[in-house]
Design a protein around this motif. Structure first.
Motif, PDB file in Angstrom:
ATOM      1  N   GLN A 110     -15.501 -20.161  13.528  1.00  0.00           N
ATOM      2  CA  GLN A 110     -16.008 -19.009  12.782  1.00  0.00           C
ATOM      3  C   GLN A 110     -15.055 -18.645  11.647  1.00  0.00           C
ATOM      4  N   HIS A 111     -13.771 -18.735  11.914  1.00  0.00           N
ATOM      5  CA  HIS A 111     -12.795 -18.400  10.874  1.00  0.00           C
ATOM      6  C   HIS A 111     -12.682 -19.491   9.816  1.00  0.00           C
ATOM      7  N   PHE A 137     -22.196 -17.789  22.655  1.00  0.00           N
ATOM      8  CA  PHE A 137     -21.517 -16.500  22.693  1.00  0.00           C
ATOM      9  C   PHE A 137     -22.303 -15.547  23.594  1.00  0.00           C
ATOM     10  N   VAL A 145      -6.090 -16.863  14.298  1.00  0.00           N
ATOM     11  CA  VAL A 145      -6.703 -17.771  15.270  1.00  0.00           C
ATOM     12  C   VAL A 145      -5.656 -18.303  16.246  1.00  0.00           C
ATOM     13  N   HIS A 152     -14.265 -19.695  18.141  1.00  0.00           N
ATOM     14  CA  HIS A 152     -13.699 -18.598  17.357  1.00  0.00           C
ATOM     15  C   HIS A 152     -13.001 -19.135  16.111  1.00  0.00           C
ATOM     16  N   TYR A 167     -15.531  -8.792  21.726  1.00  0.00           N
ATOM     17  CA  TYR A 167     -15.809  -9.868  20.766  1.00  0.00           C
ATOM     18  C   TYR A 167     -17.082  -9.603  19.966  1.00  0.00           C
ATOM     19  N   PHE A 193      -5.112 -15.591  18.781  1.00  0.00           N
ATOM     20  CA  PHE A 193      -6.181 -15.581  19.778  1.00  0.00           C
ATOM     21  C   PHE A 193      -5.841 -16.520  20.933  1.00  0.00           C
TER      22      PHE A 193
END
Length: 413
Positions: A140-141, A197, A47, A137, A364, A50
């Motif tokens: 989500q992790h 998204f 992350v 993002h 993505y 990213f």
């Protein structure tokens, strides 16, 4: 979103990721139990990668990478960006150490803080949009971290607890009621100014027929009746691929269930616990959800049916803010958001007119629109505020390490 607000949100999200890892011993950061999971250490670094790759390198051309090899080690699946460590081999990396990864996070945090404060007004809208994507993002992790930690601990014969202080939900579940849905032309997909998204767009029309949706998820007790009735040994209930999977994997119950002296127990993030029959059945594949629905003479909801129903519900439920990390029995007002992602019978495909994000970030979501199924509603390990009615989660039909559950639907003649 203004600079100060965005900076506070960045700090909040980043801090929560690290808080989720606090119960871990240093040895726990290294484990990758199956191909689908990743070591906690890898999540923490990815992350950050990213933010470095898609934000710092884009908006700060003179950015100095923290480590030249991290671009290879922590790229996930962005092939248009460059090569990467093979996914099945992430658990083989003893280096960088956890300490080194945490230093990487601190470095990226400081660089992002400087960028937010210093970027010019012309670039601010673009930076703000990318930052919000980066934060979603990371959320989500956060969910993936808890999913993966649970499976990593499950394969250990000691059955260790992630946190033995977690409260075990108790109580009875409410009777199932049916939510009547009139057929007609509806719209689904994201609308409004908030984040979404790319796979949630564009908003478009769908035709629904009269149907009903159960107002809560199926419970452990109800699913146990399916098992007792021979549900896992009756080929008439299963899709062909599901039946073949049962024969090769010898599945006879949901993931994390085990029977000891005729008593069923379930592995949780607080260790092995007695099976609560009132809780929603958890960690089932699409094939298992579909077979159960056939067994009771119902079906799984379509994605568009469930989204239209979710749009009418309040965004309340059991998310990570409850600090349970486990589904709870349904209350009298139903069970729509949180607890478990509900399988739909809809394949994960592009909406009419869908366009992925431009450039490397176009990988993505769009490239995964093949052979997967849509789930909706969020789960007990989803951060509060992260999901919405239009959110499209997706997994392969054979997967079940995620917090997935089952809601019934039926047609109205």
């Amino acid at each position: 979103m203004g600079r100060e607000q965005l900076l506070r949100e960045f700090q909040r999200v980043r801090a929560f990721t690290e808080k989720l890892c606090q119960p871990l011993a240093v040895d726990d950061y290294q484990i990758q139990s199956i191909v689908q999971t990743s070591p906690p250490k890898w999540h923490l670094a990815h992350v950050s990668w990213f933010f470095e790759t898609f934000i710092l390198e884009h908006f700060k051309p003179d950015h100095a990478p923290f480590h030249a090899s991290f671009d290879y080690l922590f790229n996930s699946y962005y092939y248009t960006h460059g090569k990467m460590q093979p996914r099945p081999e992430r658990g083989l990396l003893s280096r960088p150490t956890v300490e080194h990864v945490m230093a990487y996070r601190a470095y990226i945090d400081e660089q992002i803080r400087k960028l937010i404060n210093q970027v010019d007004e012309k670039a601010w809208p673009s930076l703000s949009n990318r930052m919000v994507l980066g934060l979603n993002h990371e959320q989500q992790h956060q969910e993936l971290l808890l999913m993966d930690i649970k499976h990593n601990f499950f394969i250990n014969p000691l059955r260790p607890a992630y946190r033995d202080t977690l409260v075990i939900p108790a109580g009875a579940t409410s009777p199932m009621h049916w939510f009547e849905c009139e057929g007609g032309l509806y719209s689904i997909g994201h609308q409004g100014e908030g984040f979404s998204f790319d796979n949630e767009t564009p908003r478009h029309s769908v035709l629904l027929y009269d149907h009903r949706l159960a107002d809560r998820l199926i419970t452990n007790g109800e699913y146990l009746e399916f098992i007792t009735d021979g549900g896992y040994t009756n080929p008439a209930l299963w899709l062909a691929d599901g039946w073949a999977l049962l024969q090769t994997q010898q599945w006879r119950h949901p993931l994390y269930w085990e029977q000891q002296d005729s008593e069923w127990r379930q592995f949780t993030l607080s260790g092995l616990q007695p099976l609560n029959h009132a809780e929603p059945v958890c960690h089932i594949s699409y094939f298992e959800a579909d077979a159960y629905a056939r067994w009771v003479g119902k079906r799984l909801p379509k994605e568009e049916e469930l989204e239209v129903a979710l749009e009418e519900q309040k965004m309340i439920g059991n998310f990570t803010n409850t600090d349970l990390f486990h589904p709870v029995p349904a209350k009298k007002d139903g069970q729509w958001f949180g607890d478990l992602w509900a399988w739909t019978c809809s394949p994960y495909i592009a909406y009419p007119g869908f366009k992925p994000l431009a450039g490397r970030m176009g990988e993505y979501n769009g490239k995964f629109m093949s052979s997967q199924m849509v789930l909706k509603g969020g789960s007990c390990v989803t951060p509060k505020g992260h999901t919405r009615a239009s959110y499209r989660n997706f997994f392969y039909p054979n997967e079940r390490w995620m917090f997935s559950g089952l809601r019934l639907a039926e047609d109205v003649a």
